[in-house]
Design a protein around this motif. Structure first.
Motif, PDB file in Angstrom:
ATOM      1  N   VAL A  62      23.318 -13.675  -2.544  1.00  0.00           N
ATOM      2  CA  VAL A  62      24.564 -14.430  -2.428  1.00  0.00           C
ATOM      3  C   VAL A  62      25.627 -13.535  -1.798  1.00  0.00           C
ATOM      4  CG1 VAL A  62      26.335 -15.750  -3.657  1.00  0.00           C
ATOM      5  CG2 VAL A  62      23.957 -15.754  -4.482  1.00  0.00           C
ATOM      6  N   PRO A  63      26.248 -13.959  -0.705  1.00  0.00           N
ATOM      7  CA  PRO A  63      27.305 -13.139  -0.094  1.00  0.00           C
ATOM      8  C   PRO A  63      28.434 -12.849  -1.078  1.00  0.00           C
ATOM      9  CG  PRO A  63      26.664 -14.959   1.348  1.00  0.00           C
ATOM     10  CD  PRO A  63      26.005 -15.202   0.044  1.00  0.00           C
ATOM     11  N   ALA A  75      34.294 -16.314  -4.890  1.00  0.00           N
ATOM     12  CA  ALA A  75      34.807 -17.681  -4.972  1.00  0.00           C
ATOM     13  C   ALA A  75      34.278 -18.382  -6.219  1.00  0.00           C
ATOM     14  CB  ALA A  75      34.432 -18.456  -3.716  1.00  0.00           C
ATOM     15  N   LEU A  76      33.013 -18.115  -6.569  1.00  0.00           N
ATOM     16  CA  LEU A  76      32.439 -18.742  -7.761  1.00  0.00           C
ATOM     17  C   LEU A  76      33.088 -18.202  -9.030  1.00  0.00           C
ATOM     18  CD1 LEU A  76      28.641 -18.974  -6.858  1.00  0.00           C
ATOM     19  CD2 LEU A  76      30.515 -20.558  -6.367  1.00  0.00           C
ATOM     20  N   TYR A  77      33.343 -16.905  -9.082  1.00  0.00           N
ATOM     21  CA  TYR A  77      34.060 -16.348 -10.232  1.00  0.00           C
ATOM     22  C   TYR A  77      35.430 -17.018 -10.375  1.00  0.00           C
ATOM     23  CZ  TYR A  77      30.688 -12.447  -9.896  1.00  0.00           C
ATOM     24  OH  TYR A  77      29.549 -11.678  -9.836  1.00  0.00           O
ATOM     25  N   SER A  78      36.134 -17.167  -9.265  1.00  0.00           N
ATOM     26  CA  SER A  78      37.462 -17.783  -9.303  1.00  0.00           C
ATOM     27  C   SER A  78      37.379 -19.247  -9.721  1.00  0.00           C
ATOM     28  CB  SER A  78      38.132 -17.674  -7.930  1.00  0.00           C
ATOM     29  OG  SER A  78      38.345 -16.323  -7.575  1.00  0.00           O
ATOM     30  N   TYR A  79      36.336 -19.929  -9.255  1.00  0.00           N
ATOM     31  CA  TYR A  79      36.119 -21.326  -9.622  1.00  0.00           C
ATOM     32  C   TYR A  79      35.949 -21.447 -11.132  1.00  0.00           C
ATOM     33  CZ  TYR A  79      33.770 -25.919  -9.708  1.00  0.00           C
ATOM     34  OH  TYR A  79      33.414 -27.236  -9.978  1.00  0.00           O
ATOM     35  N   LEU A  80      35.071 -20.630 -11.715  1.00  0.00           N
ATOM     36  CA  LEU A  80      34.847 -20.675 -13.154  1.00  0.00           C
ATOM     37  C   LEU A  80      36.122 -20.338 -13.914  1.00  0.00           C
ATOM     38  CD1 LEU A  80      31.318 -18.992 -13.452  1.00  0.00           C
ATOM     39  CD2 LEU A  80      31.862 -21.433 -13.516  1.00  0.00           C
ATOM     40  N   ASP A  81      36.820 -19.311 -13.468  1.00  0.00           N
ATOM     41  CA  ASP A  81      38.060 -18.919 -14.137  1.00  0.00           C
ATOM     42  C   ASP A  81      39.081 -20.054 -14.110  1.00  0.00           C
ATOM     43  OD1 ASP A  81      36.942 -16.444 -14.629  1.00  0.00           O
ATOM     44  OD2 ASP A  81      37.996 -15.430 -12.992  1.00  0.00           O
ATOM     45  N   HIS A  82      39.141 -20.764 -13.001  1.00  0.00           N
ATOM     46  CA  HIS A  82      40.105 -21.865 -12.870  1.00  0.00           C
ATOM     47  C   HIS A  82      39.887 -22.904 -13.964  1.00  0.00           C
ATOM     48  CE1 HIS A  82      42.635 -24.913 -10.860  1.00  0.00           C
ATOM     49  NE2 HIS A  82      41.710 -25.760 -11.271  1.00  0.00           N
ATOM     50  N   PHE A  83      38.636 -23.231 -14.239  1.00  0.00           N
ATOM     51  CA  PHE A  83      38.316 -24.269 -15.222  1.00  0.00           C
ATOM     52  C   PHE A  83      38.134 -23.711 -16.637  1.00  0.00           C
ATOM     53  CE2 PHE A  83      36.805 -26.651 -11.393  1.00  0.00           C
ATOM     54  CZ  PHE A  83      37.602 -27.775 -11.560  1.00  0.00           C
ATOM     55  N   GLY A  84      38.243 -22.398 -16.817  1.00  0.00           N
ATOM     56  CA  GLY A  84      38.015 -21.819 -18.128  1.00  0.00           C
ATOM     57  C   GLY A  84      36.553 -21.812 -18.528  1.00  0.00           C
ATOM     58  N   SER A 104      27.139 -12.260  11.813  1.00  0.00           N
ATOM     59  CA  SER A 104      27.275 -11.114  10.914  1.00  0.00           C
ATOM     60  C   SER A 104      27.483 -11.517   9.468  1.00  0.00           C
ATOM     61  CB  SER A 104      28.451 -10.240  11.377  1.00  0.00           C
ATOM     62  OG  SER A 104      29.653 -10.997  11.379  1.00  0.00           O
ATOM     63  N   ALA A 105      27.833 -12.786   9.231  1.00  0.00           N
ATOM     64  CA  ALA A 105      28.078 -13.237   7.853  1.00  0.00           C
ATOM     65  C   ALA A 105      26.787 -13.435   7.071  1.00  0.00           C
ATOM     66  CB  ALA A 105      28.881 -14.536   7.872  1.00  0.00           C
ATOM     67  N   GLY A 106      25.648 -13.445   7.729  1.00  0.00           N
ATOM     68  CA  GLY A 106      24.377 -13.623   7.040  1.00  0.00           C
ATOM     69  C   GLY A 106      23.545 -14.701   7.684  1.00  0.00           C
ATOM     70  N   PRO A 107      22.346 -14.942   7.135  1.00  0.00           N
ATOM     71  CA  PRO A 107      21.427 -15.901   7.758  1.00  0.00           C
ATOM     72  C   PRO A 107      21.805 -17.364   7.527  1.00  0.00           C
ATOM     73  CG  PRO A 107      20.473 -14.992   5.757  1.00  0.00           C
ATOM     74  CD  PRO A 107      21.746 -14.246   5.984  1.00  0.00           C
ATOM     75  N   TYR A 108      22.730 -17.635   6.577  1.00  0.00           N
ATOM     76  CA  TYR A 108      23.048 -19.020   6.243  1.00  0.00           C
ATOM     77  C   TYR A 108      24.551 -19.259   6.224  1.00  0.00           C
ATOM     78  CZ  TYR A 108      18.291 -18.706   4.338  1.00  0.00           C
ATOM     79  OH  TYR A 108      16.957 -18.484   4.172  1.00  0.00           O
ATOM     80  N   ARG A 109      24.910 -20.511   6.501  1.00  0.00           N
ATOM     81  CA  ARG A 109      26.241 -21.015   6.192  1.00  0.00           C
ATOM     82  C   ARG A 109      26.136 -21.774   4.872  1.00  0.00           C
ATOM     83  NH1 ARG A 109      26.432 -21.790  11.879  1.00  0.00           N
ATOM     84  NH2 ARG A 109      25.524 -23.868  11.655  1.00  0.00           N
ATOM     85  N   TRP A 110      26.976 -21.426   3.933  1.00  0.00           N
ATOM     86  CA  TRP A 110      26.917 -21.976   2.582  1.00  0.00           C
ATOM     87  C   TRP A 110      27.929 -23.111   2.443  1.00  0.00           C
ATOM     88  CZ3 TRP A 110      24.409 -19.488  -1.861  1.00  0.00           C
ATOM     89  CH2 TRP A 110      23.602 -18.393  -1.497  1.00  0.00           C
TER      90      TRP A 110
END
Length: 319
Positions: free
Chosen positions: A247-248, A254-263, A279-285
């Protein structure tokens, strides 16, 4: 305390690890309220927190001793012997009384708190917060307006339809499901005005990703199907192919911030992966959704996830 149904095999994985760590574990299903689950709680007279006891056939628990709650999937309320009006009353009283008490234990860590689960369970909120945290989201229309929906489909083809909550069980108790599916203008008629619908521009994905975040532990699998199905859940799960996935850092943050936002402490995130060569990696997420109380026991690294859950639950109060 593990709040869940007796048949919850995912919770069993966490309970096994907690037992190995010699933590004291009580499994409680609020739907057992009655002779099989007795409780009493007191506050006031100088006391500012609830204290009391909860008793099941195998456990006698001091509520003030509970330091962590793993809130999973309790059974639906029963009260089958009651007439409909009396049952509705009993359900409401049990939900506000017993469930309200279990959601307000003092000095307690919740994974996840039921109020946080409820708050984060709405797709409009999920997509808005994901976008605010810098994640790509599909172009999405929520509507019951036939002309607006037709216009969206015409401009954004291919388009998929998703239900917000899935189909309820049948009167006989059989589980039903509505999978993500492609939609065409010919599929639309005036019946769409009856309720809300979610449509999204389809992502030209090469695979899906399931990212499970537990505290700051991140577990990710690349999921592919033999037939390239739109919705990997719709086919034979034994035919799914799981591969480890990196996972980039930008997505993790962003996922940590998402979880924190909702508690939230834990969430199961679904992404669509598009091929990328940069350069960002093999996938667009592209963020699809987050289940704040999702299943993870079927994933290849479920043992490591169970250990992460146990670590988060006992951290700071149990050796």
């Amino acid at each position: 305390m593990v709040i869940t149904s007796e048949a919850d095999v995912t919770a069993n994985l966490v309970i096994e690890v907690l037992n190995e760590r010699r933590a004291l574990v009580a499994r409680v299903d609020p739907a057992d309220v009655g002779p099989g689950l007795l409780f009493s709680a007191l506050m006031g007279g100088g006391e500012r927190q609830w204290s009391g006891r909860l008793r099941t056939p195998s456990r006698d628990i001091a509520l003030e001793d509970v330091r962590a709650v793993y809130y999973r999937r309790p059974s639906p309320w029963r009260f089958r012997e009651l007439e409909p009006q009396a049952r509705d009353f009993a359900v409401a009283e049990a939900r506000h009384g017993l469930s309200g008490l279990l959601a307000n234990l003092p000095n307690c860590r919740y994974v996840n708190h039921p109020a946080s689960i409820t708050k984060s369970d709405f797709k409009p909120a999920q997509l808005r917060v994901a976008a605010r945290m810098g994640l790509a989201v599909p172009v999405t229309l929520i509507s019951n307006d036939l002309e607006e929906i037709k216009k969206f489909v015409a401009e954004r083809e291919p388009v998929v339809y998703k239900s917000f909550r899935g189909a309820p069980p049948t009167p006989e108790g059989h589980v039903a499901a509505i999978w993500t599916q492609r939609i065409a203008r010919r599929d639309l008629d005036d019946s769409v005005s009856m309720t809300a619908h979610l449509f999204q521009q389809e992502i030209d994905k090469v695979a899906d990703a399931r990212v499970t975040v537990i505290g700051r532990h991140v577990f990710a699998s690349r999921i592919t199907t033999p037939d390239g199905a739109v919705d990997w859940r719709a086919g034979d799960w034994d035919g799914l192919m799981h591969d480890p996935l990196e996972v980039p850092e930008a997505v993790k943050n962003a996922l940590y911030s998402y979880l924190d936002h909702f508690g939230l402490v834990f969430g199961c995130f679904d992404f669509a992966l598009e091929a990328a060569d940069d350069s960002a990696g093999p996938y667009r997420w592209t963020f699809i959704e987050c289940n704040p109380n999702g299943q993870w026991g079927w994933l290849p690294d479920s043992d490591a996830m169970a250990d992460a859950f146990a670590e988060v639950l006992v951290k700071g109060w149990w050796p």
